[in-house]
Structure formats: structure tokens, C-alpha cells
Design a protein around this motif. Structure first.
Motif: not given
Length: 90
Positions: A4-6, A38-41, A56-61, A68-72
Motif C-alpha cells: 500500500l502506497i499512501v 490520507r491524501r492518496q492511496v 512518482a508521488f515524491a514529485t508532488v509539490g 506531505q510524506r509518502i509511506k510504503v
């Protein structure tokens, strides 16, 4: 194994909260008690795909700006690791 990528928003912390957590030896943020919004899953079927999506999520401004942060997160439990038998010279 599935993943799950959040993408989540980071909650702001007041200076007093940081100081109290540091002095008390506790965590400032405890995801088990109060998870970040959560913003996107997205789901991925394997680790490589999960990390491609995370990049790809890490490119979001907002992620690049530190708001914001990305969790795998792994979804499937692979079970206990079994030790491989070691050969012994006799």
C-alpha cells in the motif's frame, strides 16, 4: 507480496509539544493512536512497483515542500522467516 502506497499530510507540531515529547522520552507522533490524514492511496502487487509509485508521488509539490510524506506499507504477512539449514563438516 502486495504493498500500500499512501500520501499523507504531515501534522504541524507546536514547539511546546516537541519539548514535552523530548523531555518525556515519548513519541511526538504516534500513528497507531492518531494517524496522519490520507491524501492518496494506491496498491501495488510487488516491491518494485511500489517503489516506482512512491517515487512518482515524491514529485508532488507538497511532498517536495515537506508538507506531505509518502509511506510504503506491506499488506501481506510473509510469515515467520525460516532459518536455512547450515551444513556442518563431520
Amino acid at each position: 507480496m502486495r504493498f500500500l502506497i499512501v500520501r499523507t499530510s504531515i501534522r504541524a507540531a507546536a514547539d511546546a509539544d516537541i519539548t514535552a515529547a523530548w523531555a518525556g522520552g515519548r513519541r511526538l507522533r504516534d500513528e497507531t493512536i492518531r494517524p496522519e490524514p490520507r491524501r492518496q492511496v494506491v496498491h501495488a502487487e510487488d516491491r518494485d512497483a511500489a517503489f516506482i509509485l512512491a517515487r512518482a508521488f515524491a514529485t508532488v509539490g507538497a511532498v517536495r515542500a515537506g508538507k506531505q510524506r509518502i509511506k510504503v506499507l506491506p499488506l501481506d504477512d510473509p510469515g515467520p522467516q525460516q532459518a536455512r539449514p547450515q551444513g556442518h563438516a563431520t
